[in-house]
Design an enzyme around this catalytic site. Structure first.
Site, PDB file in Angstrom:
ATOM      1  N   ASP A 171       0.851  -1.195   0.000  1.00  0.00           N
ATOM      2  CA  ASP A 171       0.000   0.000   0.000  1.00  0.00           C
ATOM      3  C   ASP A 171       0.888   1.247   0.000  1.00  0.00           C
ATOM      4  OD1 ASP A 171      -3.237   0.492   1.053  1.00  0.00           O
ATOM      5  OD2 ASP A 171      -1.834   2.180   1.037  1.00  0.00           O
ATOM      6  N   ASN A 220     -12.809  -3.594   2.509  1.00  0.00           N
ATOM      7  CA  ASN A 220     -13.798  -2.552   2.728  1.00  0.00           C
ATOM      8  C   ASN A 220     -14.760  -2.538   1.548  1.00  0.00           C
ATOM      9  OD1 ASN A 220     -12.605  -1.603   5.152  1.00  0.00           O
ATOM     10  ND2 ASN A 220     -11.073  -0.484   3.963  1.00  0.00           N
ATOM     11  N   GLY A 238     -15.548   2.863   4.050  1.00  0.00           N
ATOM     12  CA  GLY A 238     -14.428   3.678   3.594  1.00  0.00           C
ATOM     13  C   GLY A 238     -13.752   3.175   2.345  1.00  0.00           C
ATOM     14  N   GLN A 239     -14.459   2.365   1.525  1.00  0.00           N
ATOM     15  CA  GLN A 239     -13.845   1.915   0.267  1.00  0.00           C
ATOM     16  C   GLN A 239     -13.556   3.126  -0.610  1.00  0.00           C
ATOM     17  OE1 GLN A 239     -16.151  -0.870  -2.072  1.00  0.00           O
ATOM     18  NE2 GLN A 239     -14.544  -1.079  -3.625  1.00  0.00           N
ATOM     19  N   SER A 240     -12.289   3.299  -0.979  1.00  0.00           N
ATOM     20  CA  SER A 240     -11.898   4.478  -1.760  1.00  0.00           C
ATOM     21  C   SER A 240     -11.448   4.126  -3.166  1.00  0.00           C
ATOM     22  CB  SER A 240     -10.789   5.247  -1.031  1.00  0.00           C
ATOM     23  OG  SER A 240      -9.632   4.451  -0.890  1.00  0.00           O
ATOM     24  N   HIS A 242     -10.375  -5.253  -3.421  1.00  0.00           N
ATOM     25  CA  HIS A 242      -9.032  -5.446  -2.867  1.00  0.00           C
ATOM     26  C   HIS A 242      -9.147  -5.874  -1.416  1.00  0.00           C
ATOM     27  CE1 HIS A 242     -10.224  -1.227  -2.395  1.00  0.00           C
ATOM     28  NE2 HIS A 242      -9.549  -1.224  -1.263  1.00  0.00           N
ATOM     29  N   HIS A 294      -6.932  -5.944   2.174  1.00  0.00           N
ATOM     30  CA  HIS A 294      -5.787  -5.414   2.906  1.00  0.00           C
ATOM     31  C   HIS A 294      -5.220  -6.525   3.785  1.00  0.00           C
ATOM     32  CE1 HIS A 294      -6.935  -1.027   2.376  1.00  0.00           C
ATOM     33  NE2 HIS A 294      -8.101  -1.608   2.166  1.00  0.00           N
TER      34      HIS A 294
HETATM   35  P1  5GP Z   1      -9.774   1.294   0.585  1.00  0.00           P
HETATM   36  O1  5GP Z   1      -9.815   2.606   1.315  1.00  0.00           O
HETATM   37  O2  5GP Z   1     -10.505   1.391  -0.737  1.00  0.00           O
HETATM   38  O3  5GP Z   1     -10.191   0.117   1.390  1.00  0.00           O
HETATM   39  O4  5GP Z   1      -8.248   1.026   0.265  1.00  0.00           O
HETATM   40  C1  5GP Z   1      -7.593   1.572  -0.835  1.00  0.00           C
HETATM   41  C2  5GP Z   1      -6.119   1.534  -0.522  1.00  0.00           C
HETATM   42  O5  5GP Z   1      -5.424   1.719  -1.748  1.00  0.00           O
HETATM   43  C3  5GP Z   1      -5.660   2.619   0.430  1.00  0.00           C
HETATM   44  O6  5GP Z   1      -5.066   2.008   1.575  1.00  0.00           O
HETATM   45  C4  5GP Z   1      -4.659   3.432  -0.390  1.00  0.00           C
HETATM   46  O7  5GP Z   1      -3.549   3.851   0.369  1.00  0.00           O
HETATM   47  C5  5GP Z   1      -4.250   2.445  -1.471  1.00  0.00           C
HETATM   48  N1  5GP Z   1      -3.873   3.074  -2.722  1.00  0.00           N
HETATM   49  C6  5GP Z   1      -4.585   3.993  -3.411  1.00  0.00           C
HETATM   50  N2  5GP Z   1      -3.932   4.339  -4.543  1.00  0.00           N
HETATM   51  C7  5GP Z   1      -2.798   3.587  -4.569  1.00  0.00           C
HETATM   52  C8  5GP Z   1      -1.705   3.502  -5.488  1.00  0.00           C
HETATM   53  O8  5GP Z   1      -1.662   4.175  -6.525  1.00  0.00           O
HETATM   54  N3  5GP Z   1      -0.708   2.630  -5.187  1.00  0.00           N
HETATM   55  C9  5GP Z   1      -0.742   1.857  -4.062  1.00  0.00           C
HETATM   56  N4  5GP Z   1       0.299   1.028  -3.848  1.00  0.00           N
HETATM   57  N5  5GP Z   1      -1.744   1.913  -3.163  1.00  0.00           N
HETATM   58  C10 5GP Z   1      -2.753   2.781  -3.413  1.00  0.00           C
END
Ligand code: 5GP
Ligand code: ZN
Length: 120
Positions: free
Chosen positions: A36, A93, A99-101, A106, A108
């Site tokens: 990440d 998520n 908080g899925q962004s 994916h 974690h």
């Molecule tokens: P979410 O918030 O959707 O559960 O997790 C998305 C994750 O993707 C976040 O922890 C964020 O730091 C990671 N992330 C977003 N963009 C990138 C990227 O371009 N490269 C990497 N390695 N991680 C990313």
């Protein structure tokens, strides 16, 4: 099967295609695992299906093999990161409340201790 093989503006599709750099710790025909960019734990690895699927909500029976494979790869990565005996967390998520962004499924993989329960 969920959605197309790739989505052009999806950052994780671009990482899977090698178009955006990432520190990859495992890749095969179905799954890519990479660190990440904004780690919340030491280590913090993301595991994604190569094929674009936006959300766990649209996962179907045809996706069971890839999701099972992701879990098995996560365990292997946990072992190689030295987490197998200490413990780790594998979390996905789904949706805004969680908080899925990034709209590409994916998981974690988080280790290093200090994790509370329930998560915030
Ligand atoms: P979410 O918030 O959707 O559960 O997790 C998305 C994750 O993707 C976040 O922890 C964020 O730091 C990671 N992330 C977003 N963009 C990138 C990227 O371009 N490269 C990497 N390695 N991680 C990313
Ligand atoms: Zn994608």
């Amino acid at each position: 099967m969920a959605e197309s093989s790739r989505s052009g503006d999806c950052i994780f599709c671009r990482i899977a295609a090698g178009e955006v750099p990432a520190t990859v710790v495992h890749e095969d025909e179905m799954v890519v695992a990479f660190r990440d960019v904004n780690p919340q734990a030491p280590p913090h690895v993301l595991l994604i299906p190569r094929r674009h699927m936006a959300s766990l909500n649209i996962v179907s029976q045809g996706d069971e093999a890839i999701l099972g494979h992701i879990v098995r790869v996560a365990v292997r990565v946990a072992e190689s990161e030295g987490l197998a005996d200490r413990g780790y967390r594998l979390v996905a998520n789904c949706g805004p409340d969680a908080g899925q962004s990034v709209d590409h499924v994916h998981f974690h993989l988080l280790g290093g201790g200090g994790m509370g329960w329930p998560p915030g």
